[in-house]
Write a protein that holds these residues in place. Structure first.
Motif, PDB file in Angstrom:
ATOM      1  N   GLY B 283       0.806  -1.228   0.000  1.00 52.33           N
ATOM      2  CA  GLY B 283       0.000   0.000   0.000  1.00 52.33           C
ATOM      3  C   GLY B 283       0.826   1.258   0.000  1.00 52.33           C
ATOM      4  N   GLY B 284       0.090   2.335   0.124  1.00 46.61           N
ATOM      5  CA  GLY B 284       0.677   3.667   0.221  1.00 46.61           C
ATOM      6  C   GLY B 284      -0.286   4.506   1.045  1.00 46.61           C
ATOM      7  N   HIS B 285      -0.039   5.809   1.153  1.00 49.02           N
ATOM      8  CA  HIS B 285      -1.029   6.598   1.905  1.00 49.02           C
ATOM      9  C   HIS B 285      -1.728   7.598   1.006  1.00 49.02           C
ATOM     10  N   LEU B 286      -3.022   7.728   1.279  1.00 52.36           N
ATOM     11  CA  LEU B 286      -3.903   8.496   0.405  1.00 52.36           C
ATOM     12  C   LEU B 286      -3.838   9.986   0.706  1.00 52.36           C
ATOM     13  N   ALA B 358       4.448  -4.357   2.891  1.00 51.29           N
ATOM     14  CA  ALA B 358       5.423  -3.433   2.272  1.00 51.29           C
ATOM     15  C   ALA B 358       4.700  -2.184   1.801  1.00 51.29           C
ATOM     16  N   GLU B 359       5.224  -1.028   2.170  1.00 48.59           N
ATOM     17  CA  GLU B 359       4.615   0.220   1.738  1.00 48.59           C
ATOM     18  C   GLU B 359       5.544   0.973   0.788  1.00 48.59           C
ATOM     19  N   SER B 360       4.954   1.563  -0.234  1.00 50.67           N
ATOM     20  CA  SER B 360       5.673   2.471  -1.127  1.00 50.67           C
ATOM     21  C   SER B 360       5.389   3.893  -0.647  1.00 50.67           C
ATOM     22  N   ASP B 361       6.346   4.467   0.076  1.00 48.33           N
ATOM     23  CA  ASP B 361       6.163   5.845   0.563  1.00 48.33           C
ATOM     24  C   ASP B 361       7.496   6.566   0.614  1.00 48.33           C
ATOM     25  N   ALA B 416       5.939  -9.197   9.759  1.00 49.95           N
ATOM     26  CA  ALA B 416       7.129  -9.119   8.910  1.00 49.95           C
ATOM     27  C   ALA B 416       6.959  -8.007   7.875  1.00 49.95           C
ATOM     28  N   TRP B 417       8.107  -7.448   7.448  1.00 52.56           N
ATOM     29  CA  TRP B 417       8.049  -6.402   6.417  1.00 52.56           C
ATOM     30  C   TRP B 417       8.910  -6.777   5.219  1.00 52.56           C
ATOM     31  N   GLY B 418       8.492  -6.239   4.087  1.00 56.48           N
ATOM     32  CA  GLY B 418       9.318  -6.250   2.891  1.00 56.48           C
ATOM     33  C   GLY B 418       9.748  -4.822   2.604  1.00 56.48           C
ATOM     34  N   TRP B 419      10.941  -4.696   2.020  1.00 54.29           N
ATOM     35  CA  TRP B 419      11.465  -3.354   1.694  1.00 54.29           C
ATOM     36  C   TRP B 419      11.861  -3.323   0.232  1.00 54.29           C
ATOM     37  N   LEU B 420      11.273  -2.429  -0.510  1.00 58.47           N
ATOM     38  CA  LEU B 420      11.640  -2.197  -1.905  1.00 58.47           C
ATOM     39  C   LEU B 420      12.151  -0.767  -1.943  1.00 58.47           C
ATOM     40  N   GLY B 421      13.478  -0.632  -1.798  1.00 53.72           N
ATOM     41  CA  GLY B 421      14.079   0.679  -1.531  1.00 53.72           C
ATOM     42  C   GLY B 421      14.202   1.539  -2.773  1.00 53.72           C
ATOM     43  N   GLN B 422      13.508   2.681  -2.751  1.00 54.11           N
ATOM     44  CA  GLN B 422      13.535   3.600  -3.891  1.00 54.11           C
ATOM     45  C   GLN B 422      14.713   4.559  -3.790  1.00 54.11           C
ATOM     46  N   ASP B 423      15.217   4.965  -4.947  1.00 57.17           N
ATOM     47  CA  ASP B 423      16.271   5.973  -4.993  1.00 57.17           C
ATOM     48  C   ASP B 423      15.668   7.311  -4.576  1.00 57.17           C
ATOM     49  N   GLY B 424      16.070   7.782  -3.417  1.00 62.91           N
ATOM     50  CA  GLY B 424      15.499   9.019  -2.873  1.00 62.91           C
ATOM     51  C   GLY B 424      16.422  10.212  -3.009  1.00 62.91           C
ATOM     52  N   THR B 425      17.375  10.136  -3.945  1.00 59.09           N
ATOM     53  CA  THR B 425      18.351  11.233  -4.084  1.00 59.09           C
ATOM     54  C   THR B 425      17.656  12.582  -4.253  1.00 59.09           C
ATOM     55  N   ASP B 426      16.584  12.602  -5.046  1.00 54.07           N
ATOM     56  CA  ASP B 426      15.882  13.865  -5.312  1.00 54.07           C
ATOM     57  C   ASP B 426      14.611  14.017  -4.478  1.00 54.07           C
ATOM     58  N   TYR B 427      14.304  13.036  -3.652  1.00 53.61           N
ATOM     59  CA  TYR B 427      13.003  13.012  -2.971  1.00 53.61           C
ATOM     60  C   TYR B 427      12.799  14.245  -2.091  1.00 53.61           C
ATOM     61  N   PHE B 428      13.847  14.655  -1.399  1.00 50.79           N
ATOM     62  CA  PHE B 428      13.682  15.777  -0.460  1.00 50.79           C
ATOM     63  C   PHE B 428      13.801  17.146  -1.141  1.00 50.79           C
ATOM     64  N   ASP B 429      13.896  17.141  -2.472  1.00 52.71           N
ATOM     65  CA  ASP B 429      13.664  18.385  -3.228  1.00 52.71           C
ATOM     66  C   ASP B 429      12.164  18.699  -3.285  1.00 52.71           C
ATOM     67  N   LEU B 430      11.335  17.686  -3.093  1.00 48.72           N
ATOM     68  CA  LEU B 430       9.900  17.786  -3.366  1.00 48.72           C
ATOM     69  C   LEU B 430       9.022  17.535  -2.141  1.00 48.72           C
ATOM     70  N   HIS B 431       9.503  16.668  -1.276  1.00 51.55           N
ATOM     71  CA  HIS B 431       8.779  16.168  -0.101  1.00 51.55           C
ATOM     72  C   HIS B 431       8.242  17.319   0.763  1.00 51.55           C
ATOM     73  N   HIS B 432       6.909  17.340   0.948  1.00 48.23           N
ATOM     74  CA  HIS B 432       6.257  18.298   1.860  1.00 48.23           C
ATOM     75  C   HIS B 432       6.339  19.746   1.402  1.00 48.23           C
ATOM     76  N   ASN B 433       6.666  19.986   0.125  1.00 48.95           N
ATOM     77  CA  ASN B 433       6.624  21.373  -0.345  1.00 48.95           C
ATOM     78  C   ASN B 433       5.788  21.495  -1.625  1.00 48.95           C
ATOM     79  N   ALA B 434       5.637  22.720  -2.081  1.00 48.41           N
ATOM     80  CA  ALA B 434       4.721  23.004  -3.191  1.00 48.41           C
ATOM     81  C   ALA B 434       5.158  22.369  -4.506  1.00 48.41           C
ATOM     82  N   ASN B 435       6.434  21.995  -4.594  1.00 53.31           N
ATOM     83  CA  ASN B 435       6.931  21.399  -5.833  1.00 53.31           C
ATOM     84  C   ASN B 435       6.573  19.924  -6.006  1.00 53.31           C
ATOM     85  N   ASP B 436       5.898  19.337  -5.024  1.00 54.85           N
ATOM     86  CA  ASP B 436       5.515  17.928  -5.153  1.00 54.85           C
ATOM     87  C   ASP B 436       4.283  17.830  -6.051  1.00 54.85           C
ATOM     88  N   THR B 437       4.535  17.900  -7.354  1.00 52.91           N
ATOM     89  CA  THR B 437       3.457  17.884  -8.351  1.00 52.91           C
ATOM     90  C   THR B 437       3.732  16.822  -9.409  1.00 52.91           C
TER      91      THR B 437
END
Lengths: 479, 479
Positions: B283-286, B358-361, B416-437
């Motif tokens: 899942g993910g969060h809505l 496993a969550e994709s977030d 138990a959890w599964g982890w599918l690790g995403q490349d977050g190099t640029d994630y915090f350019d967008l996370h929680h700000n107006a540019n997350d479009t």
């Protein structure tokens, strides 16, 4: 900003040493207008400037201490005082101000949102010159100004025109001219057709959530309508929503013209040792839009040219002619400082005495090209300057360039211009939006710019030759 | 987002064909938990998913039609209806909602400006959980939470604490954890020392003029103070101004808690053909923050996992176990949907029946690493999944990963959890700000993510083996 590497210093010095023997120079049919000593001095000035932090420090100071400098705002007066104090501290021989009076436009608040089934806020900013207004209406999208112009007024009456034209990224900023009518003409066209408001895709290359302002002028025969620009992601969002069906937008702008204000052009002079009445003019504009801190538009131009004059003032002797640095008032709302300057200094004799003018108003990217308006047969000084600029990575592009915005009123009267073309590939990511802040300025590029302006101003002022400045008559063709 | 190239299809198929003979697999001391047919199906699913646009279309739809989805807002309800309708249309066997009740926080308006000699506006955004307030006070800057904690309250009373800690960019987002206390603990520490308000450098890697929100929680023993984050250029500006002398800032926030709201976890199930009571949860969060449209946080996770389930639902037969996709409510303000889910489904028996979650977030970047919490001796299924993921450019990183945020309440109970690790190099350019479009989402990376989640969920559901889910007792060590 992109930072191409400097040519090594040794190569630069060698290139200067060989200058008098270089084919471009020796093949000139004109008398050599510059002494070997003047050229040697220019090469030293160039090397010194590329190591000098004065311009970068001025840009830091103006953007930090004054911040945004909307014409007519409280910060406008602080910026004038800043520029005067800085020119005085930098060793200029004479510093003064000249008044510039203009209508004052204010931005108090601005909001927009999609309403209805897909309700959500939008990132917009009012265009300079927009009136206040509170409109909720259906969007009608156009993919060009021509499409707006062709629209049946019945389809637009009481609605919000949305003109959605992407801007092309380019080194020379040519995409700006193409997109210009969306802001300049679009609002009047929409108003004439009875639209209740105007929204446009920002003239921008930035994928970030910031909208770009800029002046618009309404034709005298229309009632102005509230007009604003959307960030690129917001314009895309509206285009996507329109594929689902009609879209209603609420646009609320509390902005508008509010009385008159008198600002100042701030001027500093290095007085010429032999021909003080002959003027080489360089400069930038002191005002900015209010969303960023006007770092690339145009604290950089002010800092680069003030620092170039400062470095010339530190030479053992004054140049033959006067070097004048102008921090122009209110460029953004119609070159109002530049028009006032040209009116005050643009008499027939004075045009001939303004040997050449060059403005830095295209950001803080590295300079890649040089040219002047000097006609054939009067290019010896331009040729010599081009050779000294070459080690900075600057090509002599004899079919390129034009006067900077604040030089154009003088140029229209026949004044010659110099062009030091900056790499503007990233300029429209920042221009007129909130991202135009000091952190976007590269100190090495600023130093290269300063070197170029110092060389240009020094050699133009030291030269026995000119660039063809002459009052325009009907017989004088346009450059 | 960075887009590494896919391995060629032929190599991918070859790798699958050789799977049963691969050393990692054949050397396992456990019985093979997956049939050759199941593995072959997984490889086909993987290839189909990398060509499938369902996830990208879902992300476009959620971000465009619903836009920002602040918990408790009008858009929260629209998002719940959207998710339910989409799951139903995507061929899930069973779709339902479960209520999640929480306090509602609202952002009505927010402004900040430097006042005095260097007056200028600032780009800020209130932290979630901040109270309203209108404060004009002197800034006191700290370069760490430890420095704030060490401050003499006398130096801070009635002032604005400004905590200015840069965040490091990294693929795995480790900089976020390090910066976390600036938002999580800083406001309470400042409030306890009598500060009138709290400003922080955004937890962000973006040089753009957007500020990052995020939840803060005030300790029970302090009176909450207005708290906001500055964009990085604005934080830099304040730091520069402070080198000139004292700086006064006006902070005006009209925000705060306002009653309760009941949202919904939205759940869809592909019912298992043999063991319907055994659940593989993805899942993910809505919900999202309100400044952008929550494209990478977390429309992407919702779209990727909904599409993965959809692709599994299209296979010729149902998996052995149930695949459950959850679009969690209100992750952003404290995992409130996930906590409600764990409370409703976290009984001792149910934990054992939640085979793995496993969550994709972590955005929409490509997945580079895979792991699970399965202990030694129970890793046969994990090993098999890792082999099928490898052609997607995903490494088996057996010392990395952890549960996604919304899986952590189940994991705390022994799930138990599964982890599918995403490349977050640029994630915090967008996370929680107006540019997350939406424009920031790369369709190829989304398809790669969908393939990985489909393979993971299919094989976990098809396997005879598990991942070690077991209700925690005192004897059970932490993973």
């Amino acid at each position: 900003m992109r930072v191409p590497s400097f040519r090594p210093l040794a190569a630069a010095l060698l290139s200067t040493a060989l200058l008098a023997a270089s084919p471009a120079f020796s093949q000139s049919r004109e008398a050599a207008p510059l002494s070997a000593a003047a050229l040697e001095q220019a090469a030293q000035l160039r090397e010194r400037a590329t190591q000098d932090g004065t311009a970068y420090g001025l840009i830091e100071s103006l953007t930090t201490e004054i911040g945004p400098r909307l014409p007519g705002s409280e910060a406008d007066a602080r910026a004038v005082a800043w520029a005067k104090a800085r020119l005085e501290a930098l060793g200029y021989d004479k510093v003064w101000t000249e008044p510039v009076t203009f209508p004052k436009w204010e931005r108090r608040s601005e909001h927009a949102a999609v309403v209805g089934a897909h309700a959500q806020p939008l990132v917009i900013t009012a265009l300079g010159g927009s009136p206040a207004g509170d409109v909720t209406a259906e969007l009608v999208r156009f993919d060009s100004v021509a499409a707006l112009e062709a629209a049946d007024p019945a389809t637009l009456r009481g609605k919000l025109a949305f003109v959605d034209v992407p801007m092309a990224r380019s080194r020379d900023g040519s995409g700006y001219g193409a997109a210009g009518p969306v802001r300049g003409r679009g609002p009047s066209i929409a108003a004439r057709k009875g639209a209740a408001g105007y929204l446009m895709r920002s003239i921008s290359t930035s994928p970030h959530r910031v909208a770009n302002t800029g002046i618009t002028r309404f034709d005298a025969d229309v009632t102005p309508i509230p007009s604003a620009a959307l960030s690129l992601p917001d314009a895309d969002q509206l285009a996507r929503l329109l594929t689902r069906g009609p879209v209603q937008v609420h646009l609320a702008l509390d902005v508008g013209w509010n009385g008159e204000y008198t600002s100042q052009n701030v001027i500093g002079e290095i007085t010429g040792r032999e021909a003080p009445g002959e003027i080489v003019l360089i400069g930038g504009h002191l005002d900015s839009w209010d969303l960023g801190t006007g770092a690339v538009d145009d604290a950089s131009g002010v800092g680069i040219t003030m620092a170039a004059g400062h470095l010339i003032a530190q030479l053992p002797q004054r140049p033959r002619r006067t070097v004048r640095v102008v921090a122009f008032a209110n460029e953004e709302q119609g070159l109002l400082g530049a028009r006032a300057y040209a009116e005050a200094h643009g008499g027939a004799d004075v045009i001939a005495q303004h040997i050449v003018g060059a403005e830095s108003d295209f950001g803080a990217g590295r300079i890649y090209g040089f040219n002047t308006s000097a006609p054939a047969g009067q290019r010896a000084t331009s040729d010599a300057i081009a050779e000294v600029l070459r080690p900075l990575g600057i090509d002599y592009l004899q079919d390129k360039g034009g006067p900077g915005p604040d030089i154009s009123p003088l140029a229209a009267k026949g004044g010659a211009w110099g062009w030091l073309g900056q790499d503007g590939t990233d300029y429209f990511d920042l221009h007129h939006n909130a991202n135009d802040t000091f952190d976007k300025v590269d100190p090495d590029a600023v130093a290269q710019n300063t070197a170029a302006y110092a060389v240009f101003a020094w050699l133009a002022a030291e030269s026995e030759g000119g660039f063809g400045s002459a009052p325009k008559t009907e017989a004088t063709p346009e450059h």
